[in-house]
Design an enzyme around this catalytic site. Sequence first.
Site, PDB file in Angstrom:
ATOM      1  N   GLU A 133       0.827  -1.210   0.000  1.00 37.03           N
ATOM      2  CA  GLU A 133       0.000   0.000   0.000  1.00 37.03           C
ATOM      3  C   GLU A 133       0.861   1.260   0.000  1.00 37.03           C
ATOM      4  OE1 GLU A 133      -2.957  -0.362  -0.733  1.00 37.03           O
ATOM      5  OE2 GLU A 133      -3.132  -2.508  -0.333  1.00 37.03           O
ATOM      6  N   GLU A 194      -0.665  -2.940  -9.664  1.00 36.34           N
ATOM      7  CA  GLU A 194      -0.593  -3.947  -8.616  1.00 36.34           C
ATOM      8  C   GLU A 194       0.737  -4.701  -8.666  1.00 36.34           C
ATOM      9  OE1 GLU A 194      -2.753  -4.471  -6.136  1.00 36.34           O
ATOM     10  OE2 GLU A 194      -3.867  -2.748  -6.873  1.00 36.34           O
TER      11      GLU A 194
END
Length: 273
Positions: A133, A194
């Site tokens: 994150e 991602e």
Amino acid sequence: MSAILPHAKRQQAGFYITLLLLLLLSGCTTSPTGRSQFTMFSEQQMASIGQANFEQMKQEEKIYRHSPTQNYVQCVSNALFAVSGTPGSWEVVVFDDDSPNAFALPGQKIGVYRGMFSVADTPARLAAVIGHEIAHVQARHGNERASSNLATQMGLTLASAALATQDGSDARIMAALGLGAQVGILLPFSRQHESEADLIGLDLMARAGFDPRESITLWENMRSKASNNSIEFLSTHPGHASRIRSLQNAMPTALQTYQAALRQGRRPQCSAP
């Protein structure tokens, strides 16, 4: 009235062509991995939006007010922040939601759902999640995503103007263009984010003194918990097998970084409640 429509459409097309050219000339940046990026917004704009959205989420969603858990998450996060180059300005909140999920917002905001602890069940596995994150924010993925969406919308408007007739644009062609943009640009773009965040996060956890091999166990846990096997081509996230394979390929370098961190005394002492 219908005879005027094509001229108005051409004027609109000219405006969008000019605007797109200006944005393309001014919006080039580089990600932490050296990948070229297209960003249309300032980091101050994105941070302001992210902070406002995070405050709204804290008002609307239930926060998990369990001090030992929050302290544990903060301990893991602080170890990562210390090697991220941006310590002291992050906010991490645990939300009382049983889904195994986490998210990041521009402005250095991170949310972890309580259900994540069912798969990120050790400090190192949690570090893999939070490092991932942090990477999204560091790599300006939110800015890229917003810029891509806006540019795609503008491109479709331009296409609509170019296809306009006296009766309007061909709805079937525009529907096909919309699907092509979604599958060909927007979804792969998210998968690229991602994958990049996985690798940046792997490096962060290794530099912080967390065993990077635990990142693979995390995704094995996620794979076993997944309720369905979506087709990767039509998914906003890479398949679990792809993620594991990418992490395995990067593991030799990550292990060297991890060993160097241990020699430097980086051994986070974070205990799960």
